[in-house]
Design a protein around this motif. Structure first.
Motif, PDB file in Angstrom:
ATOM      1  N   ALA A   6       0.785  -1.012   0.107  1.00 51.28           N
ATOM      2  CA  ALA A   6      -0.157   0.020  -0.271  1.00 51.28           C
ATOM      3  C   ALA A   6       0.742   0.772  -0.244  1.00 51.28           C
ATOM      4  CB  ALA A   6      -1.093   0.156   1.441  1.00 51.28           C
ATOM      5  N   LYS A   7       0.467   2.260  -0.688  1.00 48.93           N
ATOM      6  CA  LYS A   7       1.090   3.596  -0.367  1.00 48.93           C
ATOM      7  C   LYS A   7       0.804   4.385   0.521  1.00 48.93           C
ATOM      8  CE  LYS A   7      -0.009   8.892  -1.955  1.00 48.93           C
ATOM      9  NZ  LYS A   7      -0.292   9.253  -2.526  1.00 48.93           N
ATOM     10  N   HIS A   8       2.335   4.614   1.828  1.00 50.89           N
ATOM     11  CA  HIS A   8       2.196   4.662   2.271  1.00 50.89           C
ATOM     12  C   HIS A   8       2.029   6.433   2.386  1.00 50.89           C
ATOM     13  CE1 HIS A   8       6.374   2.585   3.551  1.00 50.89           C
ATOM     14  NE2 HIS A   8       5.733   2.394   3.104  1.00 50.89           N
ATOM     15  N   ALA A   9       0.825   6.832   3.693  1.00 47.41           N
ATOM     16  CA  ALA A   9       0.293   8.040   3.853  1.00 47.41           C
ATOM     17  C   ALA A   9      -0.048   8.536   5.173  1.00 47.41           C
ATOM     18  CB  ALA A   9      -1.776   7.601   2.840  1.00 47.41           C
ATOM     19  N   ALA A  10      -0.302   9.096   5.050  1.00 49.42           N
ATOM     20  CA  ALA A  10      -0.808   9.682   6.592  1.00 49.42           C
ATOM     21  C   ALA A  10      -2.345  10.676   6.596  1.00 49.42           C
ATOM     22  CB  ALA A  10       0.169  10.316   7.383  1.00 49.42           C
ATOM     23  N   LEU A  11      -2.651  10.999   7.782  1.00 43.75           N
ATOM     24  CA  LEU A  11      -4.126  11.588   7.404  1.00 43.75           C
ATOM     25  C   LEU A  11      -4.249  12.601   8.877  1.00 43.75           C
ATOM     26  CD1 LEU A  11      -7.084  12.998   6.211  1.00 43.75           C
ATOM     27  CD2 LEU A  11      -7.920  11.502   8.480  1.00 43.75           C
ATOM     28  N   GLU A  12      -3.650  13.951   8.815  1.00 45.93           N
ATOM     29  CA  GLU A  12      -3.540  15.287  10.556  1.00 45.93           C
ATOM     30  C   GLU A  12      -5.196  15.170  10.311  1.00 45.93           C
ATOM     31  OE1 GLU A  12      -1.504  18.280  12.377  1.00 45.93           O
ATOM     32  OE2 GLU A  12      -0.562  17.158  10.707  1.00 45.93           O
ATOM     33  N   THR A  13      -5.945  15.367  11.871  1.00 47.06           N
ATOM     34  CA  THR A  13      -7.333  16.123  11.337  1.00 47.06           C
ATOM     35  C   THR A  13      -7.747  16.780  12.179  1.00 47.06           C
ATOM     36  OG1 THR A  13      -9.970  15.943  10.775  1.00 47.06           O
ATOM     37  CG2 THR A  13      -8.710  13.346  11.534  1.00 47.06           C
ATOM     38  N   SER A  14      -8.749  17.523  12.538  1.00 45.94           N
ATOM     39  CA  SER A  14      -9.561  18.161  13.789  1.00 45.94           C
ATOM     40  C   SER A  14     -10.729  18.036  14.505  1.00 45.94           C
ATOM     41  CB  SER A  14      -8.750  19.696  13.913  1.00 45.94           C
ATOM     42  OG  SER A  14      -9.834  20.327  13.055  1.00 45.94           O
ATOM     43  N   GLN A  15     -11.010  16.753  12.559  1.00 52.20           N
ATOM     44  CA  GLN A  15     -12.447  16.831  12.824  1.00 52.20           C
ATOM     45  C   GLN A  15     -12.906  16.245  13.573  1.00 52.20           C
ATOM     46  OE1 GLN A  15     -15.319  15.247  12.513  1.00 52.20           O
ATOM     47  NE2 GLN A  15     -16.223  17.271  11.242  1.00 52.20           N
ATOM     48  N   PRO A  16     -13.908  16.766  15.374  1.00 52.26           N
ATOM     49  CA  PRO A  16     -14.124  15.589  16.214  1.00 52.26           C
ATOM     50  C   PRO A  16     -14.070  14.503  16.055  1.00 52.26           C
ATOM     51  CG  PRO A  16     -15.252  17.896  16.107  1.00 52.26           C
ATOM     52  CD  PRO A  16     -14.179  18.040  15.502  1.00 52.26           C
ATOM     53  N   ALA A  17     -15.843  14.717  15.297  1.00 50.63           N
ATOM     54  CA  ALA A  17     -15.832  13.010  14.772  1.00 50.63           C
ATOM     55  C   ALA A  17     -14.856  11.686  14.693  1.00 50.63           C
ATOM     56  CB  ALA A  17     -17.466  13.112  13.118  1.00 50.63           C
ATOM     57  N   ILE A  18     -13.752  12.118  13.491  1.00 49.53           N
ATOM     58  CA  ILE A  18     -12.639  11.104  13.943  1.00 49.53           C
ATOM     59  C   ILE A  18     -11.715  11.504  14.901  1.00 49.53           C
ATOM     60  CG2 ILE A  18     -10.770  10.930  12.100  1.00 49.53           C
ATOM     61  CD1 ILE A  18     -12.944  10.897  10.358  1.00 49.53           C
ATOM     62  N   ILE A  19     -11.793  11.838  15.389  1.00 46.07           N
ATOM     63  CA  ILE A  19     -11.000  12.120  16.708  1.00 46.07           C
ATOM     64  C   ILE A  19     -12.047  10.803  18.035  1.00 46.07           C
ATOM     65  CG2 ILE A  19     -10.694  12.770  18.862  1.00 46.07           C
ATOM     66  CD1 ILE A  19      -9.859  15.241  17.437  1.00 46.07           C
ATOM     67  N   GLU A  20     -13.100  11.306  17.524  1.00 46.74           N
ATOM     68  CA  GLU A  20     -14.033  10.125  18.332  1.00 46.74           C
ATOM     69  C   GLU A  20     -14.162   8.630  17.810  1.00 46.74           C
ATOM     70  OE1 GLU A  20     -15.342  10.425  21.786  1.00 46.74           O
ATOM     71  OE2 GLU A  20     -14.056  12.470  21.856  1.00 46.74           O
ATOM     72  N   MET A  21     -13.895   8.822  16.837  1.00 47.55           N
ATOM     73  CA  MET A  21     -14.091   7.215  16.152  1.00 47.55           C
ATOM     74  C   MET A  21     -12.487   6.849  16.759  1.00 47.55           C
ATOM     75  SD  MET A  21     -14.182   5.989  12.399  1.00 47.55           S
ATOM     76  CE  MET A  21     -12.380   6.857  11.934  1.00 47.55           C
ATOM     77  N   LEU A  22     -11.497   7.090  16.569  1.00 45.07           N
ATOM     78  CA  LEU A  22     -10.129   6.939  17.181  1.00 45.07           C
ATOM     79  C   LEU A  22     -10.602   5.810  18.281  1.00 45.07           C
ATOM     80  CD1 LEU A  22      -7.489   9.019  14.407  1.00 45.07           C
ATOM     81  CD2 LEU A  22      -8.626   6.651  13.975  1.00 45.07           C
ATOM     82  N   LYS A  23     -10.541   7.114  19.211  1.00 46.12           N
ATOM     83  CA  LYS A  23     -10.777   6.966  20.632  1.00 46.12           C
ATOM     84  C   LYS A  23     -11.726   5.883  21.074  1.00 46.12           C
ATOM     85  CE  LYS A  23     -11.386  10.126  23.237  1.00 46.12           C
ATOM     86  NZ  LYS A  23     -12.214  11.617  23.854  1.00 46.12           N
ATOM     87  N   THR A  24     -12.741   5.930  20.938  1.00 49.85           N
ATOM     88  CA  THR A  24     -13.931   4.877  20.633  1.00 49.85           C
ATOM     89  C   THR A  24     -13.632   3.488  19.908  1.00 49.85           C
ATOM     90  OG1 THR A  24     -15.630   5.646  20.166  1.00 49.85           O
ATOM     91  CG2 THR A  24     -15.824   3.555  19.445  1.00 49.85           C
ATOM     92  N   ALA A  25     -12.026   3.415  19.231  1.00 53.12           N
ATOM     93  CA  ALA A  25     -11.793   2.022  18.403  1.00 53.12           C
ATOM     94  C   ALA A  25     -10.533   1.768  19.199  1.00 53.12           C
ATOM     95  CB  ALA A  25     -11.368   2.396  17.227  1.00 53.12           C
ATOM     96  N   PHE A  26     -10.153   3.318  20.022  1.00 54.60           N
ATOM     97  CA  PHE A  26      -8.974   2.301  20.947  1.00 54.60           C
ATOM     98  C   PHE A  26      -9.602   2.039  21.783  1.00 54.60           C
ATOM     99  CE2 PHE A  26      -6.388   3.632  24.888  1.00 54.60           C
ATOM    100  CZ  PHE A  26      -5.599   3.140  24.519  1.00 54.60           C
ATOM    101  N   TYR A  27     -10.595   1.907  22.873  1.00 57.87           N
ATOM    102  CA  TYR A  27     -11.036   1.538  23.917  1.00 57.87           C
ATOM    103  C   TYR A  27     -11.824   0.257  23.790  1.00 57.87           C
ATOM    104  CZ  TYR A  27     -11.412   6.101  25.667  1.00 57.87           C
ATOM    105  OH  TYR A  27     -10.334   7.466  26.348  1.00 57.87           O
ATOM    106  N   HIS A  28     -12.199  -0.170  22.715  1.00 53.19           N
ATOM    107  CA  HIS A  28     -13.262  -0.935  22.048  1.00 53.19           C
ATOM    108  C   HIS A  28     -11.546  -2.310  21.866  1.00 53.19           C
ATOM    109  CE1 HIS A  28     -13.524  -4.161  19.183  1.00 53.19           C
ATOM    110  NE2 HIS A  28     -14.877  -4.396  19.820  1.00 53.19           N
ATOM    111  N   ASP A  29     -10.509  -1.999  21.388  1.00 49.33           N
ATOM    112  CA  ASP A  29      -9.364  -2.753  21.628  1.00 49.33           C
ATOM    113  C   ASP A  29      -8.460  -2.774  23.092  1.00 49.33           C
ATOM    114  OD1 ASP A  29      -9.698  -3.034  18.385  1.00 49.33           O
ATOM    115  OD2 ASP A  29      -7.453  -1.390  18.157  1.00 49.33           O
ATOM    116  N   VAL A  30      -8.512  -1.599  23.808  1.00 47.54           N
ATOM    117  CA  VAL A  30      -8.175  -2.392  24.711  1.00 47.54           C
ATOM    118  C   VAL A  30      -8.961  -3.598  26.178  1.00 47.54           C
ATOM    119  CG1 VAL A  30      -7.342  -1.077  27.146  1.00 47.54           C
ATOM    120  CG2 VAL A  30      -6.716  -0.186  25.124  1.00 47.54           C
ATOM    121  N   ILE A  31     -10.161  -2.996  25.244  1.00 44.12           N
ATOM    122  CA  ILE A  31     -10.945  -3.854  26.303  1.00 44.12           C
ATOM    123  C   ILE A  31     -10.923  -5.259  25.837  1.00 44.12           C
ATOM    124  CG2 ILE A  31     -13.877  -4.572  26.884  1.00 44.12           C
ATOM    125  CD1 ILE A  31     -14.040  -1.218  26.993  1.00 44.12           C
ATOM    126  N   MET A  32     -10.935  -5.467  24.542  1.00 41.09           N
ATOM    127  CA  MET A  32     -11.027  -6.625  23.608  1.00 41.09           C
ATOM    128  C   MET A  32      -9.609  -7.645  24.080  1.00 41.09           C
ATOM    129  SD  MET A  32     -13.744  -7.446  22.195  1.00 41.09           S
ATOM    130  CE  MET A  32     -13.512  -9.493  22.083  1.00 41.09           C
TER     131      MET A  32
END
Length: 97
Positions: free
Chosen positions: A37-63
């Motif tokens: 895959a092409k190396h890529a990165a995204l920087e954002t201050s979009q609150p929905a993206i930040i909350e989605m990433l936080k939710t994914a992190f919490y889910h991963d820790v619990i799992m």
């Protein structure tokens, strides 16, 4: 939080949620690297993206805790790496996940 697992497209995945100290603006970084895959990165201050990433992190820790505590039962019921669940959605529902 970096993840060393190979993703669906043969690249490693990593993401991070960062708070800028002294301000209310938060920034999230999301990127893919490795494999074909092409190396890529995204920087954002979009609150929905930040909350989605936080939710994914919490889910991963619990799992991780659940998988550690109930590894044998989960593997028996759902298959190695949950393949029975994935097969259900791919075959029964016709989804391509």
């Amino acid at each position: 939080m970096p993840c060393n697992k190979m993703g669906r497209w043969g690249c490693q995945k990593g993401n991070s949620v960062c708070d800028v100290r002294g301000g209310s603006r938060r920034t999230a970084l999301l990127g893919g690297f490795g494999g074909e895959a092409k190396h890529a990165a995204l920087e954002t201050s979009q609150p929905a993206i930040i909350e989605m990433l936080k939710t994914a992190f919490y889910h991963d820790v619990i799992m991780q805790h659940i998988e550690r505590d109930f590894a044998d039962e989960l593997s028996e019921r759902y298959g190695e790496k949950y393949h029975k669940i994935i097969d259900y959605y791919n075959k029964e529902k016709g989804w391509n996940i």
